[in-house]
Design an enzyme around this catalytic site. Sequence first.
Site, PDB file in Angstrom:
ATOM      1  N   CYS A  12      25.369   4.818  25.357  1.00 50.43           N
ATOM      2  CA  CYS A  12      25.142   5.032  26.905  1.00 50.43           C
ATOM      3  C   CYS A  12      26.028   4.075  27.722  1.00 50.43           C
ATOM      4  O   CYS A  12      26.377   2.979  27.117  1.00 50.43           O
ATOM      5  CB  CYS A  12      23.751   4.621  26.954  1.00 50.43           C
ATOM      6  SG  CYS A  12      23.125   2.858  26.386  1.00 50.43           S
ATOM      7  N   HIS A  41      22.374  -1.489  18.428  1.00 49.92           N
ATOM      8  CA  HIS A  41      21.990  -1.375  16.905  1.00 49.92           C
ATOM      9  C   HIS A  41      22.922  -0.609  16.044  1.00 49.92           C
ATOM     10  O   HIS A  41      22.628   0.563  15.809  1.00 49.92           O
ATOM     11  CB  HIS A  41      20.568  -0.702  16.937  1.00 49.92           C
ATOM     12  CG  HIS A  41      19.470  -1.991  17.401  1.00 49.92           C
ATOM     13  ND1 HIS A  41      18.239  -1.442  18.225  1.00 49.92           N
ATOM     14  CD2 HIS A  41      19.495  -3.081  17.704  1.00 49.92           C
ATOM     15  CE1 HIS A  41      17.762  -2.425  19.030  1.00 49.92           C
ATOM     16  NE2 HIS A  41      18.456  -3.540  18.499  1.00 49.92           N
ATOM     17  N   HIS A  74      19.228  -5.526  26.149  1.00 49.32           N
ATOM     18  CA  HIS A  74      17.955  -5.204  26.166  1.00 49.32           C
ATOM     19  C   HIS A  74      17.104  -5.949  27.262  1.00 49.32           C
ATOM     20  O   HIS A  74      16.100  -5.844  27.567  1.00 49.32           O
ATOM     21  CB  HIS A  74      17.244  -5.707  24.908  1.00 49.32           C
ATOM     22  CG  HIS A  74      18.090  -4.785  23.844  1.00 49.32           C
ATOM     23  ND1 HIS A  74      18.993  -5.218  23.018  1.00 49.32           N
ATOM     24  CD2 HIS A  74      17.550  -3.783  23.336  1.00 49.32           C
ATOM     25  CE1 HIS A  74      19.198  -4.684  22.192  1.00 49.32           C
ATOM     26  NE2 HIS A  74      18.611  -3.648  22.287  1.00 49.32           N
ATOM     27  N   CYS A  96      21.138  -4.201  30.946  1.00 46.86           N
ATOM     28  CA  CYS A  96      21.218  -2.953  31.444  1.00 46.86           C
ATOM     29  C   CYS A  96      20.805  -3.133  32.889  1.00 46.86           C
ATOM     30  O   CYS A  96      19.669  -3.501  32.932  1.00 46.86           O
ATOM     31  CB  CYS A  96      20.825  -1.798  30.553  1.00 46.86           C
ATOM     32  SG  CYS A  96      21.126  -0.265  31.495  1.00 46.86           S
ATOM     33  N   HIS A 124       9.867  -4.859  20.316  1.00 51.23           N
ATOM     34  CA  HIS A 124      11.164  -4.437  20.738  1.00 51.23           C
ATOM     35  C   HIS A 124      11.414  -5.584  21.746  1.00 51.23           C
ATOM     36  O   HIS A 124      10.979  -5.734  22.437  1.00 51.23           O
ATOM     37  CB  HIS A 124      11.106  -3.248  21.189  1.00 51.23           C
ATOM     38  CG  HIS A 124      12.085  -2.437  21.372  1.00 51.23           C
ATOM     39  ND1 HIS A 124      13.153  -2.649  22.611  1.00 51.23           N
ATOM     40  CD2 HIS A 124      13.089  -1.442  20.892  1.00 51.23           C
ATOM     41  CE1 HIS A 124      14.230  -2.177  22.808  1.00 51.23           C
ATOM     42  NE2 HIS A 124      14.255  -1.373  21.622  1.00 51.23           N
ATOM     43  N   GLU A 126      13.495  -5.112  24.271  1.00 51.94           N
ATOM     44  CA  GLU A 126      13.326  -5.031  25.407  1.00 51.94           C
ATOM     45  C   GLU A 126      11.831  -4.864  26.069  1.00 51.94           C
ATOM     46  O   GLU A 126      11.634  -5.641  27.370  1.00 51.94           O
ATOM     47  CB  GLU A 126      13.816  -3.419  25.882  1.00 51.94           C
ATOM     48  CG  GLU A 126      13.640  -2.978  27.328  1.00 51.94           C
ATOM     49  CD  GLU A 126      13.852  -1.716  27.948  1.00 51.94           C
ATOM     50  OE1 GLU A 126      14.675  -0.961  27.181  1.00 51.94           O
ATOM     51  OE2 GLU A 126      12.925  -1.268  28.696  1.00 51.94           O
ATOM     52  N   THR A 163      12.435   1.757  28.291  1.00 56.65           N
ATOM     53  CA  THR A 163      13.246   2.831  28.881  1.00 56.65           C
ATOM     54  C   THR A 163      13.928   3.632  27.918  1.00 56.65           C
ATOM     55  O   THR A 163      14.184   4.894  28.007  1.00 56.65           O
ATOM     56  CB  THR A 163      14.693   2.039  29.375  1.00 56.65           C
ATOM     57  OG1 THR A 163      15.185   1.140  28.387  1.00 56.65           O
ATOM     58  CG2 THR A 163      14.562   1.308  30.456  1.00 56.65           C
ATOM     59  N   CYS A 193      15.251   6.179  30.635  1.00 59.57           N
ATOM     60  CA  CYS A 193      16.551   6.180  31.250  1.00 59.57           C
ATOM     61  C   CYS A 193      17.072   7.297  31.194  1.00 59.57           C
ATOM     62  O   CYS A 193      16.875   8.204  30.092  1.00 59.57           O
ATOM     63  CB  CYS A 193      17.415   4.984  31.046  1.00 59.57           C
ATOM     64  SG  CYS A 193      18.261   5.244  29.360  1.00 59.57           S
TER      65      CYS A 193
HETATM   66  S1  SF4 Z   1      18.342   1.370  29.625  1.00 58.50           S
HETATM   67 FE1  SF4 Z   1      19.497   3.281  29.036  1.00 58.50          FE
HETATM   68  S2  SF4 Z   1      21.395   3.089  29.638  1.00 58.50           S
HETATM   69 FE2  SF4 Z   1      20.495   1.003  29.626  1.00 58.50          FE
HETATM   70  S3  SF4 Z   1      21.060   0.152  27.792  1.00 58.50           S
HETATM   71 FE3  SF4 Z   1      18.987   0.976  27.511  1.00 58.50          FE
HETATM   72  S4  SF4 Z   1      19.493   2.978  26.786  1.00 58.50           S
HETATM   73 FE4  SF4 Z   1      21.231   2.314  27.659  1.00 58.50          FE
END
Ligand code: SF4
Length: 215
Positions: A12, A41, A74, A96, A124, A126, A163, A193
């Site tokens: 992405c 990853h 993340h 991101c 995780h 994120e 996301t 996302c």
């Molecule tokens: S939020 Fe979506 S676009 Fe951004 S790094 Fe994660 S998977 Fe990729």
Amino acid sequence: NDVLLAEPRGFCAGVDRAIEIVERALTRFGAPIYVRHEIVHNTYVVNDLKAKGAIFIEDLAEVPPGATLVFSAHGVSRQVRDEAQQRGFQIFDATCPLVTKVHVEVAKLAREGFEFIMIGHKGHPEVEGTMGQLSDGIYLVEDVADVARVQPRGRQLAVVTQTTLSVDDAAQILAEVKRLFPHVREPKQQDICYATQNRQDAIKVMAPQVDIVIV
Ligand code: SF4
């Protein structure tokens, strides 16, 4: 045998950007460049960056004073951000923008007195980063059954989502959140996302046409 290629596929925009930030840091400042958490990853990418001089770490204690440090796509908690600043690292933030958007929303609503339900996977990176925008008042739910265990202290409750979740799984959990907390505030635009959603849509179209899917 026929091989079908999914569209879209591959990295992405957020991951592409993070890889580029590490590569630019290597070109500009030279090795080593420290990266908190694997930038993506994917063993090939990680090994390629390692060969160029990136060092992947989880704990900031592994980073020597004065070093250059990149945060992965993340995102990171406030505690990690503060600690990195206190230790005086040169920081490049590859979080991101779609994750930053969630962080900004959490911080803004928390100032207005909201508590949060976060739909995501425990452990995780994120989720740790987003939950770590607050010291308390953010409750993780991983499945439908978790929702009933949430006991907010006040009435103002908002929901945020990792996301990269399955859109279908998240929809079921969100339905339960809305059933038990009808006043919950949802994001204007969903947090899962577009890149995640588009790839899931592509797989749903392909799966009935193929024998196996290789990711
Ligand atoms: S939020 Fe979506 S676009 Fe951004 S790094 Fe994660 S998977 Fe990729």
